[in-house]
Structures are given as C-alpha cells and as structure tokens.
Design a protein around this motif. Structure first.
Motif, PDB file in Angstrom:
ATOM      1  N   ALA A   1     -33.317 -42.506  54.207  1.00 40.10           N
ATOM      2  CA  ALA A   1     -34.086 -41.976  53.706  1.00 40.10           C
ATOM      3  C   ALA A   1     -33.629 -40.937  52.418  1.00 40.10           C
ATOM      4  O   ALA A   1     -33.150 -40.914  50.938  1.00 40.10           O
ATOM      5  CB  ALA A   1     -34.983 -41.323  54.015  1.00 40.10           C
ATOM      6  N   GLY A   2     -32.835 -40.441  53.477  1.00 41.36           N
ATOM      7  CA  GLY A   2     -31.457 -39.110  52.109  1.00 41.36           C
ATOM      8  C   GLY A   2     -31.019 -40.337  50.861  1.00 41.36           C
ATOM      9  O   GLY A   2     -30.885 -39.510  50.018  1.00 41.36           O
TER      10      GLY A   2
ATOM     11  N   MET B   1     -30.905 -42.554  49.569  1.00 40.69           N
ATOM     12  CA  MET B   1     -31.985 -43.129  48.806  1.00 40.69           C
ATOM     13  C   MET B   1     -31.997 -42.480  47.177  1.00 40.69           C
ATOM     14  O   MET B   1     -32.304 -42.412  46.286  1.00 40.69           O
ATOM     15  CB  MET B   1     -33.266 -43.621  48.847  1.00 40.69           C
ATOM     16  CG  MET B   1     -33.909 -44.732  48.012  1.00 40.69           C
ATOM     17  SD  MET B   1     -35.258 -45.099  48.708  1.00 40.69           S
ATOM     18  CE  MET B   1     -36.409 -43.780  49.011  1.00 40.69           C
ATOM     19  N   ARG B   2     -32.792 -40.830  48.170  1.00 45.46           N
ATOM     20  CA  ARG B   2     -32.798 -39.683  46.790  1.00 45.46           C
ATOM     21  C   ARG B   2     -31.714 -39.405  46.666  1.00 45.46           C
ATOM     22  O   ARG B   2     -31.835 -38.787  45.017  1.00 45.46           O
ATOM     23  CB  ARG B   2     -33.594 -38.882  47.360  1.00 45.46           C
ATOM     24  CG  ARG B   2     -35.225 -38.985  47.889  1.00 45.46           C
ATOM     25  CD  ARG B   2     -35.378 -37.604  48.561  1.00 45.46           C
ATOM     26  NE  ARG B   2     -35.140 -37.408  49.842  1.00 45.46           N
ATOM     27  CZ  ARG B   2     -35.282 -37.451  50.936  1.00 45.46           C
ATOM     28  NH1 ARG B   2     -36.582 -38.253  50.817  1.00 45.46           N
ATOM     29  NH2 ARG B   2     -34.515 -37.065  52.224  1.00 45.46           N
ATOM     30  N   GLN B   3     -30.401 -39.224  47.058  1.00 46.75           N
ATOM     31  CA  GLN B   3     -29.433 -38.694  46.379  1.00 46.75           C
ATOM     32  C   GLN B   3     -28.672 -39.651  45.561  1.00 46.75           C
ATOM     33  O   GLN B   3     -27.684 -39.191  44.955  1.00 46.75           O
ATOM     34  CB  GLN B   3     -29.104 -37.719  47.064  1.00 46.75           C
ATOM     35  CG  GLN B   3     -28.712 -36.424  48.076  1.00 46.75           C
ATOM     36  CD  GLN B   3     -28.857 -36.321  49.994  1.00 46.75           C
ATOM     37  OE1 GLN B   3     -27.336 -36.982  49.693  1.00 46.75           O
ATOM     38  NE2 GLN B   3     -29.248 -35.751  50.268  1.00 46.75           N
TER      39      GLN B   3
ATOM     40  N   THR C   1     -27.310 -41.586  42.511  1.00 46.25           N
ATOM     41  CA  THR C   1     -27.632 -41.627  41.213  1.00 46.25           C
ATOM     42  C   THR C   1     -27.243 -42.278  40.543  1.00 46.25           C
ATOM     43  O   THR C   1     -26.111 -43.688  40.838  1.00 46.25           O
ATOM     44  CB  THR C   1     -26.603 -39.764  40.405  1.00 46.25           C
ATOM     45  OG1 THR C   1     -25.178 -40.540  39.626  1.00 46.25           O
ATOM     46  CG2 THR C   1     -26.922 -38.843  40.982  1.00 46.25           C
TER      47      THR C   1
ATOM     48  N   SER D   1     -25.282 -42.614  47.729  1.00 48.47           N
ATOM     49  CA  SER D   1     -24.651 -41.421  48.515  1.00 48.47           C
ATOM     50  C   SER D   1     -24.699 -42.251  50.137  1.00 48.47           C
ATOM     51  O   SER D   1     -25.858 -43.279  50.500  1.00 48.47           O
ATOM     52  CB  SER D   1     -26.390 -40.761  48.870  1.00 48.47           C
ATOM     53  OG  SER D   1     -26.207 -39.514  49.626  1.00 48.47           O
TER      54      SER D   1
ATOM     55  N   CYS E   1     -38.957 -48.609  49.831  1.00 46.82           N
ATOM     56  CA  CYS E   1     -39.341 -47.852  48.856  1.00 46.82           C
ATOM     57  C   CYS E   1     -40.006 -48.219  47.141  1.00 46.82           C
ATOM     58  O   CYS E   1     -40.570 -49.292  47.739  1.00 46.82           O
ATOM     59  CB  CYS E   1     -37.879 -47.917  48.418  1.00 46.82           C
ATOM     60  SG  CYS E   1     -37.579 -49.727  47.099  1.00 46.82           S
TER      61      CYS E   1
ATOM     62  N   ARG F   1     -38.292 -47.424  41.961  1.00 48.48           N
ATOM     63  CA  ARG F   1     -36.916 -46.964  43.053  1.00 48.48           C
ATOM     64  C   ARG F   1     -36.322 -48.671  43.354  1.00 48.48           C
ATOM     65  O   ARG F   1     -34.826 -49.244  42.741  1.00 48.48           O
ATOM     66  CB  ARG F   1     -36.949 -46.895  43.908  1.00 48.48           C
ATOM     67  CG  ARG F   1     -36.306 -45.821  44.978  1.00 48.48           C
ATOM     68  CD  ARG F   1     -34.651 -45.161  43.951  1.00 48.48           C
ATOM     69  NE  ARG F   1     -33.690 -45.157  44.786  1.00 48.48           N
ATOM     70  CZ  ARG F   1     -32.821 -45.190  44.185  1.00 48.48           C
ATOM     71  NH1 ARG F   1     -33.188 -46.936  43.916  1.00 48.48           N
ATOM     72  NH2 ARG F   1     -31.422 -45.216  44.768  1.00 48.48           N
TER      73      ARG F   1
END
Ligand SMILES: [Zn+2]
Ligand SMILES: [Zn+2]
Lengths: 382, 382
Positions: free
Chosen positions: B59-60, B62-64, B66, B71, B109, B113
């Motif tokens: 989860a984290g 995937m969001r962080q 770039t 990440s 996802c 994404r």
C-alpha cells in the motif's frame, strides 16, 4: 545439532522446565525417557540441575517457599514444586547426574532466612534421595547436594557439614552465588565450603563465568560450572576472544614491545588489511580484551573471523562484518553462530586448564593468564 | 549451515536488504564482494531479487513511488530507491542472476496505476541494464525482467511483450501476484504472460507456494519460485507432510481400503504405538493432509519424526513431541529444525517434479497428486 558444530560432551538441563510442559508422563512415554525425547541418548553426560540461572527470579521465589515446597521460575511463570514432584521430573529425564531440590536463597537474604534455607535443603535432600532409591530410572545416577546459606559463613559451614554427612551423596553444588556478594565474600564462602566437603567429591559452582572467576574457582578446588555466563555473553552479541595460551603470547610480546595500536585480544598476528585493530575497536567500545561486541560499528567492515585462529564452525565460515550485519538485521543466525563460537572457546579453555593441571603447571597458567590480561588492558589504554 | 543440513544449491537474496545496512561499500570491501560476505562463495547459485515477500508492504510503497524511484520495504522501515542505487547493491552482491528493479503493484490497484507500473518497469529495466553493462562484477551475470500489470490482462500482455523485446534479457519474473487475485485470474495472467515470452527463457513466479499451486504453475510453464510460502509455513510451526510419490501411495491404498482412522498424510506405514493417527490429528486441527502443525496438542506425545521416512536432519534426530515442546518453550531451535525439514521436503518435491518431466510423465504425476490429495481429505472427513 550442537554436537555437529562443537565438541560438547556434557549438557546441563534445567529439571524445572519439565514439570508441566512437557509433563513427566510425556518424557516417560519415550523409550529411554527424557534422554531420547531430547535426542541425547548415549551422546552426552546429562546433568539435571534445579535452577536456570538465565530466568530465575529470587525475590518472589524466596517469599513463596514453605517447608513443603520450593517456589521456582519456569518458562510459563512461577510455580510451586514439592521434592516429590521435582523427583518425578528428574526420573523422567533419566540423567547421569541430578541435583537435589534445595531452598535457593540469594546472598543478601536475612540471616534467619538463610538458616531456614539450610534446614529445608537438608530435609529435601533426604526426601529426594528416598524417592530416587525407589526409581529404577535413577539406579545408576549420581546425586549432588546443593549447599545454601546466603552470604553467612556460619550457615554455609553448617550446610556443607550437614550435606557432607549424608551418605550416598556423590557431589556438591555451591548454590545461590552470583547474587550480590562481593568477590572477596564469594572467595571466602567457596574456601569455607570446599574444605568441609569430601576431598574426592566433584564440586559445581553456580553463576560464575568470566575466565578470571573460573580460574580462581579452579584454584580453590571447583570442578564444574554452569553456563549462564555463556548464554548472557551470546545474548549480548559478544564473541569471546581471551587468549587461551598466555605463555605463547607472552613470548611474542617480549619480542615486540606493545604500542597501544597493536594491542590484540585475539591470537591474530597480522594486522587487519584495512588498518583497523582490536585496540581501535577498544576505543570504540567494541572490545574489552576478553570479548568483542559484534554490535559495535568497529566491526562493520572487519573481514576477520570472530577470533582469528579459532577453528569453530562460525570462525571457519564467517566474518565479524557478517555477524555485525546479522545482529543489525535481527537474524537468529547471529545467536546461533555466536553460541557455537563461545561454546567452542570455553571448551578449549577448559581443555587448556585440564592440560595444565595434568602437567602440574596450573598455578603458572593462572598467573600468566592474569598477567597477560593486565598487560592487554594497559596496552589498550584502559 | 543450511548446506550441511540439506542439499540446497541455489539461494535467492533480497537486494533491498543491502541498500543501507550494510551499505554496498561494505560488501565491496570483501574480495569476491557480497558472495564472500555471505559465505556463499562458489557454493550456491545466487539469485538477487527485488522484493522480500515476507516483509513487503504494497500500500505505502505504491503511493510513494515516482518515475525516478521505487518505494521499498527494508528491515529498517520503508525507503526510496532509484535504479542506480539499486544496481549499486546488486553489483556489490555479485550474484549469478539479478532481477531488474520494477514498480511493484498489487493485483487490486487501479488500471491507470497498473499502466504506469508497466511504463516505469520498462524504463527502469533499461536503466538497470545500462548500469550493469558498465559494472565488471556483473559481466557474467544474467538479468531477469519483472512483468507487472496488476490483474489487468491487457497491461500484463503489454508488459510481457515490452520486456520480451528488450535485447539481453535472460529470464522473466511474474511479479505482483499473490496479492488478492483469484486463482482463475492468476491462471489467466500466467497463461497470457508465458505465451508472450521467449520459449527458452526461464520464468520465475512470485508468491506462489502450496504444492498444488506449484504443480499448476509448472504445468503452465513456470521454472522457478520464491520461497515465501516456506518461510510462512515454518513461522507458523508447520512441518510439510504432503506425499512426494502419489503413485506408490495410490497402490498401497488400493490394497487396503481406507477407513477414516487409518488416514495418513505421511508415508508412515505402521500406526503409531500410542494408537494416535494423522486422522486423529486432523480432527484436533493438527493437520490438513499436506502439513502438520506442531503447536497442536495432538503431537504432545507423538514419538514419530516430523515425517516418517524423511531423511532430513530434523527427522533423523527428533520427534514431533520434541518439536511441540520446543515451540511451547519458545526455543528458536524449533524454527531451525522446521526450516531444515521444510526446505528438504520442498527440494525433494522439486526433484520428483524434475524427474517426472525428464521421464515425460509430469501430467500423470500432477493428476495423481491431485487425486490422492482429494482422497486424503475425504478420508479424513474434510
Ligand atoms: Zn570461533
Ligand atoms: Zn524431515
């Protein structure tokens, strides 16, 4: 597995861990009882002891004991145990040597509590031996009596005399030490107790572990030790590195006077390729000339084995840098490898001590050991 | 140590654990780099992978991520890593095979994404390969490209085609699975991806682990697996017990029709002396005909090895009752012994699979395996 990695020949086993989980009945269900259960059949001398120094809590245990039962710390918490219950577990383990249940009190208990501990321990020894006499599993086993008495010489003397007078006791445990007494108090207690025991009977000293303490105890007539110190050293991330042969090292140092930067607690002769040395490590808190702490950043890139020259499994295959990494990563392999090295190193130490006793040179070995330690500490700027 | 206890020949290694502690410089300081540091020089095929399935947090991460960095989860927390940083660690490890950094996203996802993950993974593959071309430590190493795309067939297809078109890629990783997709979704993804890859290139499937899943994957053309399942099984206190040779067992069962009480997930032919059986254990929650849980009280007095007939170190020396005791006492030896057995058992399983492929009988082996499993579950009353 230990056997495949070091040359362990005897194991001490905490009887109290076999009171409830597993129950004695479980062990009895195995042909050969506890020995087979623990995969130790025929391979080790098994010594069943009454206290795991690693997890024992004195304070509560002392308060909860009565004339009928001891209070003991086991892996599930604290528990009361009668001599009869204790002997059930002993019989199920079928050890070669077993220690009688005693009322274990610390050095700093009050004098009347120490006296009570001596009385109870004597009574429980008799009770344990009666049970053992009727247990076929224990017909060939030797019994050790535990000498209690806290820091009080009078109680220690009384306990030693009482235990020595009991027929059929094969050896003695100097129990309840390492619990706050000073080094000189301990020295006196050991001296007073040992001189009251039969000359030929083996003596086991509890809770003593540094090489200097062990050498002093051996000089005082102690034959056996428990391994609580080793467990603590390993848990702290230390690898023992004290030199086993002070004589050889002594000679080497006479040839090359020792500047602070060449100080070496190990038997390593060549300086490390990256220019680091044990003296550097000492400055970083990585060592004390007797052991090195693998958590120290000083070992982050150290390509040497834990102890250069050591032929244990850990040293033959791994580096200090790798052990440092395993500790950082919280990998249990770190503890396994340190335990292998530390056990091996102490076994080599005992071998050296036995050899010096056999050769009649123990006093010189002892003296050389202390001298070298002092030189190392001075050389490293301690 | 693993090598002395089982016959492991290849090890997969999570590159991400070597980004910061230890830093790549530490590994590079060793002659032979990471291989020597990890004491793996010359003994294992070393596969450097980009994700430890045991500790990865999707989860984290995937969001962080770039376009410039992924990440990732490492043992000290989460961290950003660029392809260049990643390749520094890879080069320091000097593996035989390395997996390119990819933008690892889970099955569930969103489609946009997943598309972004495919684009980034393709770009990062090129970047990783440019760095590798300039790194002498990696001159002989093979690169595997990771195929991403979540649960979206179109993205998976596009990614497979892009990766297959990149010259110099030696093999492929089917990544991001085991993250919520259904078995039939996974089957379709594997099928669609595999048919777009070069026929001769090896394929590694992530996060798949039960014997049935592995057999299905092999049938679909998968060659390699990660061992996250084994680690999970061991951590849970399980010993794998599924039969390796369904044929032999099948015959045995035709001779003696199988009542519920003689059900056996092991190859044990004789019933246990105490009358307990695996079917009893199943009733107690101790087993599911594929593995047994040593925490179950059913094994408290069980004198059999983890898997009767197994010749691993754990089975040769210890009993189920002892393993049950070690778990209860929170002794890390429990995990060590279970890992030894489980690794050994899976290696034997792979050996049987390879033998059936070589003999042209894999389809029959696969079918027999599933049939026997079903009979066992029915026999045990599941
Ligand atoms: Zn060593
Ligand atoms: Zn096994």
């Amino acid at each position: 597995m230990l056997e495949t990695l070091t040359d362990v020949q005897a194991l001490s086993l905490d009887v109290l861990q076999f009171l409830t989980q597993p129950k004695p009945e479980v062990l009895r269900g195995f042909p050969g009882s506890g020995r087979r259960f623990l995969a130790m059949d025929g391979r080790f001398v098994l010594v069943a002891t009454a206290r795991d120094p690693g997890i024992y809590e004195y304070a509560g245990a002392m308060r909860q004991a009565t004339n009928n039962h001891a209070s003991v710390t086991v892996h599930t918490g604290s528990s009361n145990v009668t001599p009869a219950q204790y002997m059930q577990a002993v019989a199920a383990l079928a050890p070669d040597v077993w220690v009688a249940l005693s009322d274990d009190v610390p050095s700093d208990c009050r004098p009347d509590r120490a006296a009570k501990a001596v009385d109870r321990s004597a009574a429980w020894l008799s009770e344990c031996m009666s049970v053992a006499a009727a247990a076929p599993e224990l017909s060939g086993a030797a019994v050790f009596a535990a000498v209690q008495g806290g820091q009080y010489l009078r109680e220690r003397q009384r306990c030693a005399e009482t235990m020595a007078a009991q027929p059929g006791v094969a050896g003695f445990v100097l129990a309840g030490l390492g619990t706050g007494e000073s080094p000189s108090q301990r020295r006196q207690i050991v001296e007073q107790v040992v001189q009251r025991l039969p000359a030929a009977a083996p003596r086991l000293l509890c809770s003593v572990g540094t090489p200097e303490e062990m050498l002093e105890a051996v000089a005082q007539g102690i034959d056996m030790f428990d391994m609580g110190y080793l467990a603590g050293v390993t848990a702290g991330g230390y690898a023992l590195s004290f030199p086993l042969d002070p004589g050889a090292q002594q000679q080497q140092q006479q040839q090359q006077p020792m500047p602070a930067s060449s100080g070496s607690a190990s038997t390593d002769k060549a300086p490390a390729a990256d220019g680091s040395s044990d003296a550097d490590a000492a400055a970083d808190g990585g060592q004390d000339c007797s052991k090195i702490n693998l958590w120290a950043v000083a070992y982050r890139t150290d390509k040497r084995p834990l102890l250069p020259g050591c032929n244990c499994f850990a040293c033959a295959n791994h580096t200090r840098a790798y052990l440092h990494h395993l500790l950082q990563a919280h990998e249990m392999t770190a503890q396994v490898l340190l335990e292998v090295h530390n056990t091996h190193h102490y076994l080599q130490f005992f071998k050296a001590i036995r050899a010096s006793i056999a050769a009649g040179t123990f006093a010189a070995y002892h003296e050389g050991f202390l001298q070298r330690r002092q030189r190392l500490l001075m050389g490293a700027g301690w």
